[in-house]
Design a protein around this motif. Structure first.
Motif, PDB file in Angstrom:
ATOM      1  N   LEU A   1       0.841  -1.183   0.000  1.00 42.50           N
ATOM      2  CA  LEU A   1       0.000   0.000   0.000  1.00 42.50           C
ATOM      3  C   LEU A   1       0.888   1.249   0.000  1.00 42.50           C
ATOM      4  O   LEU A   1       1.047   1.914   1.020  1.00 42.50           O
ATOM      5  CB  LEU A   1      -0.937   0.000   1.217  1.00 42.50           C
ATOM      6  CG  LEU A   1      -1.934   1.144   1.322  1.00 42.50           C
ATOM      7  CD1 LEU A   1      -2.923   1.148   0.161  1.00 42.50           C
ATOM      8  CD2 LEU A   1      -2.663   1.094   2.655  1.00 42.50           C
TER       9      LEU A   1
ATOM     10  N   ILE B   1       1.841   4.983  -0.334  1.00 41.69           N
ATOM     11  CA  ILE B   1       1.163   6.276  -0.230  1.00 41.69           C
ATOM     12  C   ILE B   1       2.205   7.344  -0.543  1.00 41.69           C
ATOM     13  O   ILE B   1       3.328   7.282  -0.044  1.00 41.69           O
ATOM     14  CB  ILE B   1       0.597   6.493   1.190  1.00 41.69           C
ATOM     15  CG1 ILE B   1      -0.325   5.336   1.603  1.00 41.69           C
ATOM     16  CG2 ILE B   1      -0.089   7.844   1.298  1.00 41.69           C
ATOM     17  CD1 ILE B   1      -1.587   5.207   0.791  1.00 41.69           C
TER      18      ILE B   1
ATOM     19  N   SER C   1      -1.738  10.576  -2.639  1.00 43.93           N
ATOM     20  CA  SER C   1      -2.310   9.525  -3.483  1.00 43.93           C
ATOM     21  C   SER C   1      -1.755   8.185  -3.017  1.00 43.93           C
ATOM     22  O   SER C   1      -0.760   8.120  -2.298  1.00 43.93           O
ATOM     23  CB  SER C   1      -1.978   9.754  -4.963  1.00 43.93           C
ATOM     24  OG  SER C   1      -0.585   9.662  -5.178  1.00 43.93           O
TER      25      SER C   1
ATOM     26  N   SER D   1      -1.943   3.570  -3.879  1.00 47.61           N
ATOM     27  CA  SER D   1      -2.439   2.463  -4.688  1.00 47.61           C
ATOM     28  C   SER D   1      -2.397   1.188  -3.860  1.00 47.61           C
ATOM     29  O   SER D   1      -1.532   1.013  -3.008  1.00 47.61           O
ATOM     30  CB  SER D   1      -1.636   2.304  -5.986  1.00 47.61           C
ATOM     31  OG  SER D   1      -0.288   2.051  -5.712  1.00 47.61           O
ATOM     32  N   LEU D   2      -3.365   0.359  -4.111  1.00 51.13           N
ATOM     33  CA  LEU D   2      -3.481  -0.934  -3.447  1.00 51.13           C
ATOM     34  C   LEU D   2      -2.921  -1.966  -4.409  1.00 51.13           C
ATOM     35  O   LEU D   2      -3.498  -2.215  -5.464  1.00 51.13           O
ATOM     36  CB  LEU D   2      -4.954  -1.208  -3.138  1.00 51.13           C
ATOM     37  CG  LEU D   2      -5.315  -2.506  -2.442  1.00 51.13           C
ATOM     38  CD1 LEU D   2      -4.630  -2.616  -1.092  1.00 51.13           C
ATOM     39  CD2 LEU D   2      -6.833  -2.597  -2.286  1.00 51.13           C
TER      40      LEU D   2
ATOM     41  N   GLY E   1      -9.532   2.370   3.461  1.00 46.21           N
ATOM     42  CA  GLY E   1      -9.856   3.404   2.492  1.00 46.21           C
ATOM     43  C   GLY E   1     -10.720   2.823   1.402  1.00 46.21           C
ATOM     44  O   GLY E   1     -11.350   1.776   1.577  1.00 46.21           O
ATOM     45  N   SER E   2     -10.717   3.509   0.272  1.00 43.73           N
ATOM     46  CA  SER E   2     -11.457   3.049  -0.897  1.00 43.73           C
ATOM     47  C   SER E   2     -10.511   2.993  -2.084  1.00 43.73           C
ATOM     48  O   SER E   2      -9.553   3.762  -2.161  1.00 43.73           O
ATOM     49  CB  SER E   2     -12.614   3.998  -1.214  1.00 43.73           C
ATOM     50  OG  SER E   2     -13.554   3.994  -0.174  1.00 43.73           O
ATOM     51  N   ALA E   3     -10.780   2.075  -3.004  1.00 48.95           N
ATOM     52  CA  ALA E   3      -9.950   1.927  -4.201  1.00 48.95           C
ATOM     53  C   ALA E   3     -10.857   1.715  -5.409  1.00 48.95           C
ATOM     54  O   ALA E   3     -11.930   1.107  -5.299  1.00 48.95           O
ATOM     55  CB  ALA E   3      -8.991   0.747  -4.056  1.00 48.95           C
TER      56      ALA E   3
ATOM     57  N   THR F   1      -6.084   4.344  -5.023  1.00 51.03           N
ATOM     58  CA  THR F   1      -6.976   4.694  -3.922  1.00 51.03           C
ATOM     59  C   THR F   1      -7.835   5.882  -4.342  1.00 51.03           C
ATOM     60  O   THR F   1      -7.473   6.645  -5.237  1.00 51.03           O
ATOM     61  CB  THR F   1      -6.190   5.032  -2.642  1.00 51.03           C
ATOM     62  OG1 THR F   1      -5.310   6.121  -2.901  1.00 51.03           O
ATOM     63  CG2 THR F   1      -5.419   3.825  -2.140  1.00 51.03           C
ATOM     64  N   SER F   2      -8.974   6.019  -3.699  1.00 52.28           N
ATOM     65  CA  SER F   2      -9.899   7.116  -3.972  1.00 52.28           C
ATOM     66  C   SER F   2     -10.288   7.729  -2.637  1.00 52.28           C
ATOM     67  O   SER F   2     -10.961   7.082  -1.837  1.00 52.28           O
ATOM     68  CB  SER F   2     -11.133   6.587  -4.710  1.00 52.28           C
ATOM     69  OG  SER F   2     -12.035   7.637  -4.975  1.00 52.28           O
TER      70      SER F   2
ATOM     71  N   VAL G   1      -6.836   7.591   2.988  1.00 53.59           N
ATOM     72  CA  VAL G   1      -6.476   6.300   3.568  1.00 53.59           C
ATOM     73  C   VAL G   1      -6.180   6.560   5.044  1.00 53.59           C
ATOM     74  O   VAL G   1      -5.481   7.512   5.382  1.00 53.59           O
ATOM     75  CB  VAL G   1      -5.244   5.689   2.877  1.00 53.59           C
ATOM     76  CG1 VAL G   1      -4.784   4.422   3.581  1.00 53.59           C
ATOM     77  CG2 VAL G   1      -5.549   5.414   1.403  1.00 53.59           C
TER      78      VAL G   1
END
Length: 137
Positions: free
Chosen positions: A28, A30, A54, A56-57, A102-104, A128-129, A132
């Motif tokens: 993850l 960041i 920002s 990413s997962l 979080g959300s992705a 990610t959106s 986080v």
């Protein structure tokens, strides 16, 4: 001297579904954009400030296309934003086992990728959106 952590049984949850049994790698990252705030008054040195965050997962799964398993869980999520949680251990959240939530955006899915005689694996990197969070309870 700090305690070392060995990643043995991470917890991977996507869209309220525990996918830990399929996972074999999790990351993850960041980042914070570095924005240039240099002016004539900066004395010849660049000045930076933190900008947008920002992440990413990144996950690697052992693929299963059997009904009710991994492919049938993720396939319908393609193109949607869903909740996720990662923990180093499948144990409950705590100060020594924080959950990153979080959300992705499920922006990519490769249902078949592999070599003859090998176990199918699928690598994903979903942006990610929104925020986080690091949660300990």
């Amino acid at each position: 001297m700090g305690t070392k952590t060995v990643l043995l049984a991470a917890y991977v949850n996507v869209n309220a579904t525990d996918l830990s049994a399929y996972g074999c790698s999790a990351e993850l990252p960041i980042e914070v954009a570095d924005e240039d705030s240099t002016t004539f008054g900066s004395g010849g040195w660049e000045e930076k400030q933190g900008g947008l965050k920002s992440g990413s997962l990144k996950l690697k799964f052992k693929q299963s296309v059997t009904a009710t398993e991994l492919d049938s869980i993720v396939w319908p999520l393609l193109g949607t934003v869903v909740a996720f949680e990662l923990r180093v251990s499948q144990g409950a959240r705590s100060t020594s086992n924080p959950g990153y939530t979080g959300s992705a955006l499920i922006s990519k899915w490769t249902p078949i990728s592999g070599d003859v005689g090998k176990i199918l694996e699928v690598d994903v990197e979903w942006p990610t959106s929104g925020a986080v969070a690091r949660q300990t309870s």
